[in-house]
Motif scaffolding. Structure first.
Motif, PDB file in Angstrom:
ATOM      1  N   LEU A  78      -7.252  11.021  -1.760  1.00 14.95           N
ATOM      2  CA  LEU A  78      -6.948  10.135  -2.778  1.00 14.95           C
ATOM      3  C   LEU A  78      -8.164   9.796  -3.355  1.00 14.95           C
ATOM      4  N   CYS A 110     -10.193   4.717  -2.282  1.00 17.11           N
ATOM      5  CA  CYS A 110      -9.550   4.419  -1.116  1.00 17.11           C
ATOM      6  C   CYS A 110     -10.279   4.414   0.270  1.00 17.11           C
ATOM      7  N   SER A 111      -9.845   3.245   0.966  1.00 15.22           N
ATOM      8  CA  SER A 111     -10.564   3.176   2.209  1.00 15.22           C
ATOM      9  C   SER A 111     -10.492   4.365   3.053  1.00 15.22           C
ATOM     10  N   TYR A 123       0.422   4.001   1.432  1.00 18.03           N
ATOM     11  CA  TYR A 123       0.473   4.509   2.667  1.00 18.03           C
ATOM     12  C   TYR A 123       1.587   4.183   3.584  1.00 18.03           C
ATOM     13  N   LYS A 163      -3.302   0.820  -3.721  1.00 16.16           N
ATOM     14  CA  LYS A 163      -4.333   0.735  -2.898  1.00 16.16           C
ATOM     15  C   LYS A 163      -4.519  -0.373  -2.076  1.00 16.16           C
ATOM     16  N   SER A 164      -4.971  -0.638  -1.036  1.00 15.38           N
ATOM     17  CA  SER A 164      -5.117  -1.711  -0.302  1.00 15.38           C
ATOM     18  C   SER A 164      -6.158  -2.662  -0.696  1.00 15.38           C
ATOM     19  N   HIS A 219     -10.180   7.592   2.240  1.00 10.70           N
ATOM     20  CA  HIS A 219     -10.885   8.528   1.740  1.00 10.70           C
ATOM     21  C   HIS A 219     -12.284   8.310   2.177  1.00 10.70           C
ATOM     22  N   SER A 237      -1.261  -4.923   3.071  1.00 10.58           N
ATOM     23  CA  SER A 237      -2.075  -3.638   3.026  1.00 10.58           C
ATOM     24  C   SER A 237      -2.308  -2.901   4.327  1.00 10.58           C
ATOM     25  N   THR A 241       0.699  -1.187  -0.052  1.00  7.49           N
ATOM     26  CA  THR A 241       0.045  -0.012   0.088  1.00  7.49           C
ATOM     27  C   THR A 241       0.907   1.185   0.186  1.00  7.49           C
TER      28      THR A 241
END
Length: 286
Positions: free
Chosen positions: A189, A193-194, A101, A129-130, A196, A147, A99
């Motif tokens: 993002l 995106c989770s 992040y 993204k995860s 977001h 992730s 990920t």
């Protein structure tokens, strides 16, 4: 010379990954009382409390977090030395998805160091993204997936080994103050995106007015937009970068949970190479 016991370090890592002394005991082939005794001796050797205990399980203290990082590297190096002397050096091709992040300022350096230490491993890295990582891993596109999930949002999947935990924070340009009475200018993002999705739901639930001022394609773009003063974002603490800082209180925004970075569970029948590579990654990326 003072030194740590490898078995005690292995037990510490098992306890933190499993979340409790009881759950770790079968993983290290010990009774719960023996695990507790090993942790008592290790804390005495370290000179610091290493674990905090609660009804929810155990968590590392700040000293415990530092020792775990060392422990993972020490155990991986011990294992690699043993295999090297037996002519079992690590070599092969590994497809890794991470990920974006995860430690955005350090990831390239960490992977570079891994390549230097294990030159026979051909590493192919995808930063995604995860959700894309988990879907691709399920479809066999990657050998190892790392992730992120928001702690407390939905159940954790069985078999996920937590590599790192971080706090979320409201961030903006250094010295930024939120203008009271105006809608929050939110930087995010894409809506797949989770983080977001979580941030938008949180602000709506608290009935805080906001507008999406900028959508970046990745964390690096989000950091640039933050440093330029375009607005505010909810990000994990390792995303702090030059020109970006936590918003100074009081900022009137909701408290935020933590996130956990974890490896996706090993597949049934995966090769010994992939299993060993995941262990080495854990020791180098923590």
């Amino acid at each position: 010379m003072q030194a740590f016991d490898l078995d005690q370090l292995k037990t510490l890592v098992a306890v933190v990954d499993a979340g409790s002394l009881t759950a770790a005991a079968p993983q290290v082939f010990l009774s719960q009382s023996a695990v507790s005794e090993q942790m008592r001796k290790l804390e005495a050797r370290a000179g610091h409390p290493l674990l905090t205990r609660s009804k929810a399980g155990v968590a590392p203290t700040s000293a415990g977090t530092r020792l775990i990082a060392h422990a993972r590297r020490i155990l991986a190096m011990s294992d690699e030395a043993w295999r090297d002397l037996r002519g079992e050096t690590l070599q092969g091709e590994l497809r890794l998805a991470v990920t974006d992040y995860f430690r955005p300022g350090d990831l390239a350096r960490l992977l570079g160091r891994l390549g230097e230490n294990y030159p026979r491993v051909r590493l192919h890295v995808s930063v995604l993204k995860s959700g894309a990582i988990e879907a691709g891993y399920a479809g066999g596109d990657f050998d190892v997936g790392l992730s992120m999930r928001i702690v407390g949002i939905g159940p954790a999947k069985p078999g996920m080994a937590v590599l790192r935990r971080e706090s979320l924070a409201w961030m903006g340009a250094t010295g930024m103050r939120i203008a009271r009475g105006e809608p929050l200018r939110l930087l995010v993002l894409p809506d797949t995106c989770s983080l977001h999705q979580f941030t938008v739901r949180l602000l709506r639930r608290r009935q805080l007015p906001f507008s999406i001022a900028h959508v970046a394609s990745g964390v690096a773009g989000l950091q640039s937009a933050l440093a330029a003063g375009l607005g505010v974002a909810c990000l994990n603490e390792s995303a702090l970068s030059e020109g970006v800082a936590r918003l100074a209180p009081p900022h009137g925004l909701p408290a935020l949970p933590r996130v956990a970075f974890h490896f996706l569970p090993a597949r049934r029948g995966e090769s010994d190479f992939v299993t060993r590579a995941r262990e080495l990654l854990a020791s180098h990326l923590v």
